[in-house]
Design a protein around this motif. Structure first.
Motif, mmCIF file in Angstrom:
data_model
loop_
_atom_site.group_PDB
_atom_site.id
_atom_site.type_symbol
_atom_site.label_atom_id
_atom_site.label_comp_id
_atom_site.label_asym_id
_atom_site.label_seq_id
_atom_site.Cartn_x
_atom_site.Cartn_y
_atom_site.Cartn_z
ATOM 1 N N THR A 306 36.101 100.609 67.905
ATOM 2 C CA THR A 306 36.384 101.624 68.931
ATOM 3 C C THR A 306 37.573 102.475 68.534
ATOM 4 O O THR A 306 37.571 103.698 68.715
ATOM 5 C CB THR A 306 36.616 100.952 70.286
ATOM 6 N N ARG A 307 38.617 101.826 67.968
ATOM 7 C CA ARG A 307 39.791 102.583 67.545
ATOM 8 C C ARG A 307 39.425 103.550 66.447
ATOM 9 O O ARG A 307 39.851 104.710 66.447
ATOM 10 C CB ARG A 307 40.887 101.623 67.062
ATOM 11 N N GLU A 308 38.646 103.116 65.468
ATOM 12 C CA GLU A 308 38.265 104.006 64.373
ATOM 13 C C GLU A 308 37.411 105.172 64.879
ATOM 14 O O GLU A 308 37.597 106.309 64.470
ATOM 15 C CB GLU A 308 37.508 103.208 63.315
ATOM 16 N N ARG A 309 36.518 104.881 65.757
ATOM 17 C CA ARG A 309 35.676 105.956 66.301
ATOM 18 C C ARG A 309 36.511 106.959 67.105
ATOM 19 O O ARG A 309 36.324 108.172 66.985
ATOM 20 C CB ARG A 309 34.574 105.355 67.177
ATOM 21 N N LEU A 310 37.446 106.469 67.881
ATOM 22 C CA LEU A 310 38.322 107.364 68.631
ATOM 23 C C LEU A 310 39.171 108.212 67.702
ATOM 24 O O LEU A 310 39.404 109.405 67.957
ATOM 25 C CB LEU A 310 39.214 106.556 69.577
ATOM 26 N N TYR A 311 39.639 107.611 66.601
ATOM 27 C CA TYR A 311 40.458 108.347 65.651
ATOM 28 C C TYR A 311 39.648 109.460 65.013
ATOM 29 O O TYR A 311 40.114 110.601 64.900
ATOM 30 C CB TYR A 311 41.002 107.389 64.596
ATOM 31 N N ILE A 312 38.441 109.156 64.587
ATOM 32 C CA ILE A 312 37.594 110.165 63.945
ATOM 33 C C ILE A 312 37.259 111.297 64.920
ATOM 34 O O ILE A 312 37.311 112.479 64.578
ATOM 35 C CB ILE A 312 36.326 109.508 63.380
ATOM 36 N N GLU A 313 36.922 110.944 66.146
ATOM 37 C CA GLU A 313 36.585 111.973 67.140
ATOM 38 C C GLU A 313 37.787 112.854 67.436
ATOM 39 O O GLU A 313 37.658 114.074 67.582
ATOM 40 C CB GLU A 313 36.089 111.315 68.417
ATOM 41 N N THR A 314 38.950 112.233 67.433
ATOM 42 C CA THR A 314 40.157 113.036 67.687
ATOM 43 C C THR A 314 40.421 114.000 66.550
ATOM 44 O O THR A 314 40.771 115.168 66.774
ATOM 45 C CB THR A 314 41.358 112.115 67.915
ATOM 46 N N LEU A 315 40.251 113.533 65.291
ATOM 47 C CA LEU A 315 40.445 114.420 64.155
ATOM 48 C C LEU A 315 39.429 115.559 64.163
ATOM 49 O O LEU A 315 39.763 116.708 63.836
ATOM 50 C CB LEU A 315 40.347 113.620 62.853
ATOM 51 N N GLU A 316 38.205 115.241 64.525
ATOM 52 C CA GLU A 316 37.203 116.299 64.585
ATOM 53 C C GLU A 316 37.589 117.363 65.609
ATOM 54 O O GLU A 316 37.454 118.563 65.370
ATOM 55 C CB GLU A 316 35.844 115.694 64.928
ATOM 56 N N GLN A 317 38.080 116.946 66.754
ATOM 57 C CA GLN A 317 38.486 117.916 67.773
ATOM 58 C C GLN A 317 39.663 118.755 67.307
ATOM 59 O O GLN A 317 39.696 119.962 67.505
ATOM 60 C CB GLN A 317 38.842 117.187 69.071
ATOM 61 N N VAL A 318 40.614 118.084 66.619
ATOM 62 C CA VAL A 318 41.798 118.831 66.154
ATOM 63 C C VAL A 318 41.423 119.780 65.045
ATOM 64 O O VAL A 318 41.829 120.959 65.026
ATOM 65 C CB VAL A 318 42.890 117.849 65.711
ATOM 66 N N MET A 319 40.649 119.331 64.078
ATOM 67 C CA MET A 319 40.285 120.177 62.952
ATOM 68 C C MET A 319 39.347 121.304 63.353
ATOM 69 O O MET A 319 39.300 122.350 62.714
ATOM 70 C CB MET A 319 39.642 119.326 61.855
ATOM 71 N N THR A 320 38.555 121.086 64.377
ATOM 72 C CA THR A 320 37.664 122.160 64.828
ATOM 73 C C THR A 320 38.448 123.358 65.319
ATOM 74 O O THR A 320 38.065 124.509 65.102
ATOM 75 C CB THR A 320 36.743 121.627 65.935
ATOM 76 N N ASN A 321 39.556 123.142 65.976
ATOM 77 C CA ASN A 321 40.359 124.225 66.531
ATOM 78 C C ASN A 321 41.348 124.794 65.516
ATOM 79 O O ASN A 321 42.068 125.730 65.841
ATOM 80 C CB ASN A 321 41.131 123.742 67.760
ATOM 81 N N SER A 322 41.392 124.235 64.299
ATOM 82 C CA SER A 322 42.358 124.711 63.307
ATOM 83 C C SER A 322 41.630 125.469 62.202
ATOM 84 O O SER A 322 40.506 125.124 61.829
ATOM 85 C CB SER A 322 43.120 123.522 62.703
ATOM 86 N N SER A 323 42.282 126.511 61.703
ATOM 87 C CA SER A 323 41.716 127.304 60.607
ATOM 88 C C SER A 323 42.418 127.033 59.276
ATOM 89 O O SER A 323 42.189 127.752 58.316
ATOM 90 C CB SER A 323 41.831 128.794 60.943
ATOM 91 N N LYS A 324 43.282 126.026 59.220
ATOM 92 C CA LYS A 324 44.011 125.686 57.991
ATOM 93 C C LYS A 324 43.823 124.203 57.713
ATOM 94 O O LYS A 324 43.831 123.392 58.623
ATOM 95 C CB LYS A 324 45.491 126.027 58.110
ATOM 96 N N VAL A 325 43.701 123.855 56.425
ATOM 97 C CA VAL A 325 43.508 122.467 56.003
ATOM 98 C C VAL A 325 44.564 122.116 54.958
ATOM 99 O O VAL A 325 44.764 122.856 53.987
ATOM 100 C CB VAL A 325 42.094 122.248 55.422
ATOM 101 N N LEU A 326 45.244 120.991 55.196
ATOM 102 C CA LEU A 326 46.220 120.444 54.231
ATOM 103 C C LEU A 326 45.634 119.173 53.633
ATOM 104 O O LEU A 326 45.247 118.255 54.363
ATOM 105 C CB LEU A 326 47.545 120.158 54.920
#
Length: 385
Positions: A306-326
Motif C-alpha cells: 500500500t505504501r509503495e502504491r501510494l508513493y507511485i500515485e503521488t509521484l504520478e500526480q506531482v509529475m503530471t503537473n510539472s513540465s521539468k524533470v530532474l
C-alpha cells in the motif's frame, strides 16, 4: 253756464225744476230715488212713469246682487286652483296654522283662509363665499368655498326659520372659520383642503339641523387657498420647493425600484452559489473520508504494498503537473535537467501544431528512455576509465 245763473234755464240736476232758488237744499231721499231709477233703467227697468217703476227697480237690484254673487263665486273658485310641479312641494296653511303638504299635481284651496307656499325641493342650490380668516398658526389666508344644498324638509324650511338662506350663509361662514382656525396654514394651502371640506360639511349640517331649517348639505367644495398679496411671492416659493421635494422623492423611489430588484437577484444568485459550493465541498470531503477509510482498511491488510502504491500515485500526480524533470544518475555527481515544456512545444510545432500537451504514458516513456540512455552513458564512462 251754470244751472243756477241767470239765463241758465233753471235746470236743476236733482229734478226740482219748479223749485225756487231761494228754497232749501235738495232732498237726499229724492236724489237716491232718482239714482235707483237710473240704475233700474240700465238693467231693464223703465223710468217713464214714477208710479209703475217701483217694483221693477227692486227686482233689477236683486238681479244685480245675484249676478255679482255668482261672478264673485266663480272668481273665488278659480282663484283657489294652483299647479304643483313634479320637482316642487306645497305647504298649505289654514288660518295661519299648518294644514298639509301638497304633492305634485293640480290642487285647490280656499283663498283668503288658506296660504300656499310652493318650494322646489330637487334643485341643487349653491352658495359661494370667500373671505380672509385666521389659521391656527396665526396666519391670514383667503379661502373660497362653495356650499351645495337642497331642501330636505319643506315644512321646516317654510315654517321654522324666517330666512333659511340667510341662516345658511351665516352658518357656513361660522363653520368654515371654526375649522380653518384649528388648522395650520400649510394644511390649508396644500393637501389638507379635503379634510377641511369634510369637517365643514359636518359642522354646517349640525348647525342647520339645530336651527331646524330643513336644508340638507350635499357637498362643500373648497377651492385653492391663497395667501395675502403681501406675502404671496414667499408662499409661491414654498409651494414650489414642496413640489420639487415631491418630485425628487418620486425619482428616488423610481431609482430604488429599478436597483433593488437587481441587487436582490444578485444576492440570491450568490446565496445559491454559496449553497452549491458548500454542498460540493461537503460531498468531496465525505468522499475523501470514505476513500481514506477504505484505504486504511487495505493498508492494515498489506502495509508495504500500500505504501509503495501510494508513493507511485503521488509521484504520478506531482509529475503530471510539472513540465521539468530532474534525473539523478546513480554513481554520478551530475544531475540532468530536462525542460519537457520546451521539448513538447518544439515537437508539437513540428508535427502537429494543434497538439501542445503530453499524456501520462508519453511522459513515462520519455522518463524511461532518458533513464536507460543515462545508464548506458554511465556504463560507457566507467569502461573507459
Amino acid at each position: 253756464m251754470a244751472w243756477n245763473e241767470p239765463g241758465g234755464g233753471d235746470k236743476d240736476p236733482w229734478g226740482n225744476r219748479n223749485r225756487n232758488k231761494n228754497d232749501g237744499p235738495p232732498d237726499l231721499d229724492e236724489a237716491l230715488k232718482k239714482l235707483q231709477e237710473k240704475l233700474g233703467g240700465l238693467f231693464g227697468g223703465s223710468n217713464k212713469n214714477n208710479g209703475s217703476n217701483g217694483g221693477g227697480s227692486g227686482g233689477s237690484f236683486v238681479v244685480l246682487i245675484v249676478a255679482a254673487l255668482i261672478v264673485g263665486s266663480l272668481l273665488y273658485a278659480f282663484a283657489g286652483f294652483y299647479q304643483v310641479d313634479e320637482k316642487e312641494r306645497a305647504v298649505v296653511l289654514r288660518f295661519g296654522a299648518f294644514h298639509e303638504i301638497k304633492q305634485p299635481g293640480l290642487s285647490w284651496n280656499a283663498p283668503l283662509v288658506t296660504e300656499v307656499f310652493v318650494v322646489n325641493v330637487t334643485e341643487e342650490r349653491q352658495y359661494p363665499s370667500r373671505g380672509l380668516m385666521l389659521t391656527e398658526d396665526e396666519s391670514i389666508v383667503e379661502l373660497p368655498i362653495t356650499v351645495q344644498y337642497n331642501v330636505n324638509d319643506v315644512q321646516s324650511y317654510v315654517l321654522n326659520v324666517r330666512s333659511p338662506e340667510e341662516s345658511l350663509r351665516h352658518a357656513a361662514d361660522s363653520a368654515l372659520r371654526h375649522v380653518v382656525g384649528s388648522t395650520e396654514l400649510e394644511q390649508v394651502l396644500s393637501e389638507g383642503r379635503n379634510k377641511i371640506a369634510i369637517e365643514v360639511k359636518k359642522r354646517l349640517q349640525d348647525y342647520l339641523d339645530s336651527y331646524g331649517t330643513g336644508i340638507l348639505v350635499r357637498g362643500v367644495i373648497i377651492q385653492e387657498g391663497r395667501p395675502p398679496e403681501e406675502v404671496r411671492a414667499a408662499f409661491d416659493d414654498v409651494i414650489k420647493a414642496k413640489e420639487d421635494e415631491e418630485r425628487l422623492k418620486n425619482e428616488a423611489q423610481a431609482y430604488a425600484n429599478s436597483v433593488v430588484p437587481g441587487a436582490r437577484g444578485r444576492s440570491q444568485r450568490l446565496l445559491e452559489e454559496a449553497e452549491a459550493y458548500r454542498a460540493e465541498v461537503t460531498s468531496r470531503a465525505e468522499g475523501e473520508t470514505s476513500r481514506f477509510l477504505n484505504l486504511l482498511a487495505e493498508y492494515k491488510k498489506a502495509p508495504k504494498v500500500t505504501r509503495e502504491r501510494l508513493y507511485i500515485e503521488t509521484l504520478e500526480q506531482v509529475m503530471t503537473n510539472s513540465s521539468k524533470v530532474l534525473v539523478d544518475v546513480e554513481g554520478g555527481n551530475n544531475m540532468m535537467y530536462l525542460p519537457l515544456d520546451k521539448m513538447v512545444q518544439e515537437g508539437a510545432s513540428a508535427s502537429n501544431p494543434a497538439r501542445a500537451t503530453l499524456t501520462q504514458d508519453q511522459l513515462r516513456q520519455i522518463s524511461d528512455y532518458v533513464s536507460r540512455q543515462l545508464g548506458r552513458d554511465n556504463n560507457a564512462r566507467q569502461g573507459v576509465r
